[in-house]
Design a protein around this motif. Structure first.
Motif, PDB file in Angstrom:
ATOM      1  N   SER A   1       0.847  -1.187   0.000  1.00 53.94           N
ATOM      2  CA  SER A   1       0.000   0.000   0.000  1.00 53.94           C
ATOM      3  C   SER A   1       0.886   1.241   0.000  1.00 53.94           C
ATOM      4  O   SER A   1       2.029   1.205   0.457  1.00 53.94           O
ATOM      5  N   PHE A   2       0.326   2.324  -0.503  1.00 55.52           N
ATOM      6  CA  PHE A   2       1.062   3.584  -0.582  1.00 55.52           C
ATOM      7  C   PHE A   2       0.847   4.441   0.662  1.00 55.52           C
ATOM      8  O   PHE A   2       1.629   5.337   0.942  1.00 55.52           O
ATOM      9  N   ASN A   3      -0.208   4.143   1.385  1.00 53.83           N
ATOM     10  CA  ASN A   3      -0.500   4.831   2.632  1.00 53.83           C
ATOM     11  C   ASN A   3      -0.887   3.777   3.652  1.00 53.83           C
ATOM     12  O   ASN A   3      -1.549   2.792   3.320  1.00 53.83           O
ATOM     13  N   ASP A   4      -0.483   3.964   4.883  1.00 53.79           N
ATOM     14  CA  ASP A   4      -0.767   2.999   5.941  1.00 53.79           C
ATOM     15  C   ASP A   4      -2.172   3.251   6.486  1.00 53.79           C
ATOM     16  O   ASP A   4      -2.497   4.382   6.847  1.00 53.79           O
ATOM     17  N   TYR A   5      -2.987   2.221   6.555  1.00 56.06           N
ATOM     18  CA  TYR A   5      -4.382   2.385   6.998  1.00 56.06           C
ATOM     19  C   TYR A   5      -4.479   2.975   8.394  1.00 56.06           C
ATOM     20  O   TYR A   5      -5.461   3.626   8.733  1.00 56.06           O
ATOM     21  N   ILE A   6      -3.472   2.793   9.220  1.00 61.53           N
ATOM     22  CA  ILE A   6      -3.494   3.352  10.583  1.00 61.53           C
ATOM     23  C   ILE A   6      -3.513   4.878  10.540  1.00 61.53           C
ATOM     24  O   ILE A   6      -4.095   5.523  11.397  1.00 61.53           O
ATOM     25  N   GLY A   7      -2.895   5.463   9.522  1.00 66.24           N
ATOM     26  CA  GLY A   7      -2.832   6.910   9.406  1.00 66.24           C
ATOM     27  C   GLY A   7      -3.993   7.545   8.675  1.00 66.24           C
ATOM     28  O   GLY A   7      -4.038   8.756   8.497  1.00 66.24           O
ATOM     29  N   VAL A   8      -4.965   6.736   8.237  1.00 69.45           N
ATOM     30  CA  VAL A   8      -6.112   7.276   7.501  1.00 69.45           C
ATOM     31  C   VAL A   8      -7.300   7.375   8.439  1.00 69.45           C
ATOM     32  O   VAL A   8      -7.656   6.398   9.101  1.00 69.45           O
TER      33      VAL A   8
END
Length: 169
Positions: free
Chosen positions: A66-73
């Motif tokens: 993934s390009f972005n970590d789900y924890i940070g969304v």
């Protein structure tokens, strides 16, 4: 060939997320001239990812990454979360990226900002600043685009409200 666009990262090509470097994409095996240069979370580290393979989701699929970590969304519907995680380039930050949302959808990442750039939106951003437990005076004195306290400006795609994440080195 037209570059792909990214709904939640409309300025990716202007913000050093892609560098002009010729090479073969590790996903589509085509000769390209734009190489992705920000975070990609995967066990494998592909040498070259082109923007087309990010936009169509093939890079995330091929490398189970993934390009972005789900924890940070921030919490959003799964279909929109998937677009941010698997089909949206990240942005460069000191710590873990945070992807802000509003109106039940991810916001668009606009720019790296300092105190000067956020002054026109100060009233909209004060809640985000306070949620990060920072004083307004401290932010006005120290926020910079590329210093030890950097700002990341987002905008709601529905109501145009500005949002701000602040990262400390």
């Amino acid at each position: 060939m037209c570059r792909p666009t990214f709904k939640y990262h409309p300025n990716a090509y202007e913000l050093d997320i892609f560098i002009h470097e010729e090479g073969e994409c590790s996903v589509c095996n085509q000769l390209r001239h734009l190489k992705y240069s920000a975070d990609f979370y995967s066990e494998e580290e592909p040498e070259y990812i082109c923007p087309w393979c990010i936009a169509n989701g093939l890079a995330a699929e091929k490398f189970a990454g993934s390009f972005n970590d789900y924890i940070g969304v921030e919490v959003i519907p799964k279909d929109k979360l998937d677009e941010v995680l698997y089909r949206t380039p990240s942005y460069i930050s000191w710590q873990q990226q945070v992807w802000l949302s509003h109106c039940n959808e991810p916001c668009a990442f606009l720019a790296y900002v300092g105190a000067k750039e956020i002054l026109p939106f100060w009233d909209e951003l004060i809640e985000d600043i306070e949620q990060q437990e920072l004083s307004a005076d401290f932010v006005k004195a120290n926020l910079s685009k590329d210093g030890n306290m950097a700002g990341y400006l987002f905008e709601c795609l529905h109501c145009s409200k500005k949002r701000l994440h602040i990262d400390l080195n």
